[in-house]
Design an enzyme around this catalytic site. Structure first.
Site, PDB file in Angstrom:
ATOM      1  N   HIS A   1     -63.724  57.503   3.684  1.00 59.91           N
ATOM      2  CA  HIS A   1     -63.848  57.340   2.233  1.00 59.91           C
ATOM      3  C   HIS A   1     -64.343  58.624   1.587  1.00 59.91           C
ATOM      4  CE1 HIS A   1     -68.257  57.211   1.405  1.00 59.91           C
ATOM      5  NE2 HIS A   1     -68.334  56.873   2.681  1.00 59.91           N
ATOM      6  N   CYS A   2     -64.096  58.736   0.300  1.00 58.06           N
ATOM      7  CA  CYS A   2     -64.681  59.804  -0.499  1.00 58.06           C
ATOM      8  C   CYS A   2     -65.311  59.135  -1.716  1.00 58.06           C
ATOM      9  CB  CYS A   2     -63.649  60.875  -0.848  1.00 58.06           C
ATOM     10  SG  CYS A   2     -62.111  60.269  -1.582  1.00 58.06           S
ATOM     11  N   ALA A   3     -65.151  59.695  -2.910  1.00 60.65           N
ATOM     12  CA  ALA A   3     -65.740  59.072  -4.094  1.00 60.65           C
ATOM     13  C   ALA A   3     -64.840  57.958  -4.625  1.00 60.65           C
ATOM     14  CB  ALA A   3     -65.995  60.120  -5.174  1.00 60.65           C
TER      15      ALA A   3
ATOM     16  N   THR B   1     -59.548  61.251   0.853  1.00 62.40           N
ATOM     17  CA  THR B   1     -59.230  60.135   1.738  1.00 62.40           C
ATOM     18  C   THR B   1     -57.726  60.017   1.945  1.00 62.40           C
ATOM     19  OG1 THR B   1     -61.212  58.942   1.035  1.00 62.40           O
ATOM     20  CG2 THR B   1     -59.445  57.632   2.028  1.00 62.40           C
TER      21      THR B   1
END
Length: 257
Positions: free
Chosen positions: A145-147, A153
């Site tokens: 995941h990222c933000a 991602t």
């Protein structure tokens, strides 16, 4: 088939396995992708815990992790992969937003250029290498995941799909699954306010939608940049990310049915 896993406080959570991959198929329930978990509810955490994750790859910068720290469930024991490389200075996305004129063309131009850089950013290279090393250990399900769970991602999921033997069409289809109309209905207004904090005013709806969306040309820009620099994605995986023949074989044994 729906791949999205509906959660209350975590956006864009979905299974990115279960695709045809060469002569085989990627396993289901093993590879997950999402946005950050800072706003996860207790029920969300129970649902995520039930997946049996052995590792979480957090692709965010240090400032992002500090601003929106991940919530964890009781007895959390998954390996967390992150780093603080290149953490000094402003986030390139925030720097862009401060000068954004709200035009979709300006946004798309920034996104294409950022995707050309992503595969070679030292921070990403370190995280991607460690992620593939985890997959080679064949210990269980992994979440990346990222933000927002769409760009960093999306690139890592695409590299995984390529390694597994997923077709280019399916690779792009999974990437574009971020463009969920229901997602915009849920968070569009809040994203408009977030963007206004950088641009000085709430952008038009079309611009907000563009900021939330992904385009095929973005992920293809990364792929084209990789091929231009290394000749092929396979060569990039081996020479930059350390995914040699033995590692590929171990990963394939883990993620393919």
């Amino acid at each position: 088939m729906t791949r999205h896993i509906p959660l209350q406080g975590v956006e864009n959570f979905r299974d990115f396995g279960d695709y045809a991959a060469g002569a085989g198929r990627m396993k289901k329930g093993l590879l997950f992708r999402a946005a950050h978990q800072a706003a996860a509810t207790d029920a969300d955490l129970e649902a995520i815990a039930a997946l049996g994750l052995v590792a979480i790859v957090d692709l965010r910068r240090a400032q992002e992790r500090q601003r929106e720290p991940s919530r964890r469930w009781k007895s959390f024991a998954a390996e967390v992969i992150d780093n603080d490389l290149g953490g000094e200075g402003d986030d390139p996305w925030q720097t862009f937003l401060r000068g954004w004129d709200h035009s979709e063309a300006d946004l798309r131009g920034y996104m294409v250029e950022s995707y050309r850089r992503k595969p070679f950013t030292p921070r990403h290279v370190d995280l991607f290498r460690r992620y593939f090393a985890v997959l080679a250990k064949a210990r269980g399900p992994v979440l990346i995941h990222c933000a927002a769970g769409k760009d960093r991602t999306g690139l890592l999921a695409a590299l995984t799909h390529h390694l597994a033997g997923v077709s280019r069409d399916d690779l792009v289809e999974d990437y574009l699954a971020t463009n969920d109309p229901e997602r915009y209905a849920r968070i569009g207004e809040g994203i408009g306010r977030y963007l206004a904090g950088y641009t000085g005013s709430v952008p038009p709806e079309a611009a907000i939608r563009a900021a939330l969306a992904v385009e095929a040309e973005y992920i293809l820009a990364s792929i084209e940049a990789i091929e231009a620099a290394h000749g092929s994605i396979d060569a990039y995986l081996e020479t930059v990310l350390g995914v040699d023949a033995r590692t590929r074989e171990a990963i394939a044994a883990h993620i393919l049915a």
